[in-house]
Design a protein around this motif. Structure first.
Motif, PDB file in Angstrom:
ATOM      1  N   PRO A  20      -7.485  -0.294  11.835  1.00 51.44           N
ATOM      2  CA  PRO A  20      -7.194   0.798  10.894  1.00 51.44           C
ATOM      3  C   PRO A  20      -7.007   0.264   9.474  1.00 51.44           C
ATOM      4  O   PRO A  20      -6.591  -0.884   9.273  1.00 51.44           O
ATOM      5  CB  PRO A  20      -5.888   1.394  11.439  1.00 51.44           C
ATOM      6  N   ARG A  21      -7.295   1.098   8.475  1.00 48.09           N
ATOM      7  CA  ARG A  21      -7.210   0.676   7.077  1.00 48.09           C
ATOM      8  C   ARG A  21      -5.795   0.291   6.664  1.00 48.09           C
ATOM      9  O   ARG A  21      -5.611  -0.416   5.683  1.00 48.09           O
ATOM     10  CB  ARG A  21      -7.730   1.788   6.167  1.00 48.09           C
ATOM     11  N   SER A  22      -4.816   0.737   7.405  1.00 50.08           N
ATOM     12  CA  SER A  22      -3.426   0.427   7.065  1.00 50.08           C
ATOM     13  C   SER A  22      -2.936  -0.867   7.715  1.00 50.08           C
ATOM     14  O   SER A  22      -1.765  -1.209   7.603  1.00 50.08           O
ATOM     15  CB  SER A  22      -2.512   1.578   7.501  1.00 50.08           C
ATOM     16  N   ARG A  23      -3.849  -1.584   8.350  1.00 50.68           N
ATOM     17  CA  ARG A  23      -3.434  -2.743   9.147  1.00 50.68           C
ATOM     18  C   ARG A  23      -4.268  -3.965   8.791  1.00 50.68           C
ATOM     19  O   ARG A  23      -5.397  -3.841   8.323  1.00 50.68           O
ATOM     20  CB  ARG A  23      -3.582  -2.410  10.630  1.00 50.68           C
ATOM     21  N   ARG A  24      -3.718  -5.147   9.025  1.00 51.57           N
ATOM     22  CA  ARG A  24      -4.429  -6.402   8.809  1.00 51.57           C
ATOM     23  C   ARG A  24      -4.796  -7.052  10.143  1.00 51.57           C
ATOM     24  O   ARG A  24      -4.129  -6.831  11.154  1.00 51.57           O
ATOM     25  CB  ARG A  24      -3.577  -7.376   7.994  1.00 51.57           C
ATOM     26  N   LEU A 112       3.467  -9.045   6.719  1.00 45.00           N
ATOM     27  CA  LEU A 112       2.031  -8.770   6.780  1.00 45.00           C
ATOM     28  C   LEU A 112       1.696  -7.768   7.879  1.00 45.00           C
ATOM     29  O   LEU A 112       0.632  -7.152   7.852  1.00 45.00           O
ATOM     30  CB  LEU A 112       1.260 -10.065   7.006  1.00 45.00           C
ATOM     31  N   ARG A 113       2.593  -7.608   8.817  1.00 46.75           N
ATOM     32  CA  ARG A 113       2.396  -6.645   9.893  1.00 46.75           C
ATOM     33  C   ARG A 113       2.859  -5.232   9.491  1.00 46.75           C
ATOM     34  O   ARG A 113       2.571  -4.268  10.207  1.00 46.75           O
ATOM     35  CB  ARG A 113       3.167  -7.095  11.140  1.00 46.75           C
ATOM     36  N   GLU A 114       3.532  -5.101   8.379  1.00 48.84           N
ATOM     37  CA  GLU A 114       3.926  -3.767   7.921  1.00 48.84           C
ATOM     38  C   GLU A 114       2.683  -2.997   7.456  1.00 48.84           C
ATOM     39  O   GLU A 114       1.748  -3.586   6.927  1.00 48.84           O
ATOM     40  CB  GLU A 114       4.937  -3.878   6.781  1.00 48.84           C
ATOM     41  N   PRO A 115       2.658  -1.684   7.636  1.00 43.09           N
ATOM     42  CA  PRO A 115       1.495  -0.896   7.228  1.00 43.09           C
ATOM     43  C   PRO A 115       1.187  -1.045   5.736  1.00 43.09           C
ATOM     44  O   PRO A 115       2.091  -1.104   4.911  1.00 43.09           O
ATOM     45  CB  PRO A 115       1.905   0.543   7.567  1.00 43.09           C
ATOM     46  N   VAL A 146      -6.398  -7.745   0.811  1.00 48.49           N
ATOM     47  CA  VAL A 146      -6.719  -8.805   1.773  1.00 48.49           C
ATOM     48  C   VAL A 146      -6.296  -8.339   3.159  1.00 48.49           C
ATOM     49  O   VAL A 146      -5.119  -8.125   3.421  1.00 48.49           O
ATOM     50  CB  VAL A 146      -5.996 -10.117   1.410  1.00 48.49           C
ATOM     51  N   ARG A 147      -7.277  -8.193   4.037  1.00 46.10           N
ATOM     52  CA  ARG A 147      -6.976  -7.594   5.334  1.00 46.10           C
ATOM     53  C   ARG A 147      -7.343  -8.480   6.527  1.00 46.10           C
ATOM     54  O   ARG A 147      -7.103  -8.105   7.668  1.00 46.10           O
ATOM     55  CB  ARG A 147      -7.664  -6.229   5.439  1.00 46.10           C
TER      56      ARG A 147
END
Length: 260
Positions: A20-24, A112-115, A146-147
């Motif tokens: 998802p775009r909110s995630r790395r 980095l795990r936060e949305p 940066v994802r």
């Protein structure tokens, strides 16, 4: 070597399409000192970013999609080593797990795990100044765009807190296997070239008494991983980018390796 790296790039790119775009997408590459893990992680990150630039030129805008974050910056500083109960041993064993600030690394991974949202801020990781032989705080920027992040370090698949806690937050764990004799030869060359050992005998002593001692812990304490790669000597191949050292004071040096 090329086939293996291309496979890893293709696998990662395909997996990223489902994120998802909110995630790395977070990947941790580990291995013993001298395994070639730095070279592998740096090349994969660069290839992924190049792929993004080719496939999405309108959205690239010279802002990377993928980045490479080495763990050298999480070494305890020399001042911090001085403050440990046995500073002499701490300095001699610099590069061992207890000479790293694993808790700070875990904090970064959690952030980095936060949305990702419009209010997301740039995050920072430390680097390592090999001339000063100490970390440099907040030297590696990780902007919200940066994802894909490729981490690299000795202990990223170690079954010991806080490393295993960070490993549980990764999407994939990759481990680079290498014969200890091959790793020792690379480390001896590296230590002499960097000037931290006066000759090959001195460099071999450093490798035997610290680097490969750490390597035993890394191998024996390894978690299950998604990719197990074998690093072999390859004198005909020059890597695209230079790695940074595996744990002590060495200068950046190239690894010569084939991954199978």
């Amino acid at each position: 070597m090329e086939d293996q790296i291309n496979r890893l790039v293709d696998k990662t790119w395909t997996k990223f399409q489902e994120v998802p775009r909110s995630r790395r997408l977070l990947i941790a590459v580990s291995g013993i000192p001298g395994s070639g893990k730095t070279t592998l992680a740096a090349i994969v990150a660069k290839r992924l970013d190049d792929l993004h630039a080719r496939q999405s030129p309108a959205t690239h805008n010279e802002t990377p999609l993928a980045t490479f974050v080495p763990m050298d910056g999480y070494h305890l500083s020399r001042v911090q080593l001085d403050a440990l109960p046995d500073p002499v041993t701490a300095h001699a064993r610099r590069g061992a797990a207890f000479t790293f600030d694993g808790d700070s690394f875990l904090t970064l991974v959690k952030k980095l795990r936060e949305p990702i949202c419009p209010e997301s801020q740039t995050l920072y990781a430390p680097s390592f100044d090999h001339a000063k032989k100490d970390p440099v705080a907040d030297d590696i920027s990780i902007v919200p765009s940066v994802r894909i992040i490729i981490f690299e370090g000795n202990y990223l698949s170690l079954n010991k807190s806080p490393w295993k806690d960070a490993a549980e937050l990764m999407d994939e764990l990759w481990f680079v296997e290498v014969d200890f004799k091959v790793a020792r030869k690379r480390l001896v060359h590296r230590h002499v070239k960097a000037g931290i050992a006066k000759d090959e005998e001195d460099a071999g002593k450093r490798a035997d008494e610290n680097d490969l001692v750490n390597g035993t812990e890394i191998v024996e304490g390894r978690l299950d991983v998604h990719e197990l790669l074998k690093s072999l000597d390859d004198k005909t191949w020059a890597p695209e980018s230079q790695g940074v050292g595996d744990g002590k004071d060495e200068q950046p040096d190239k690894e010569m390796a084939t991954f199978v």
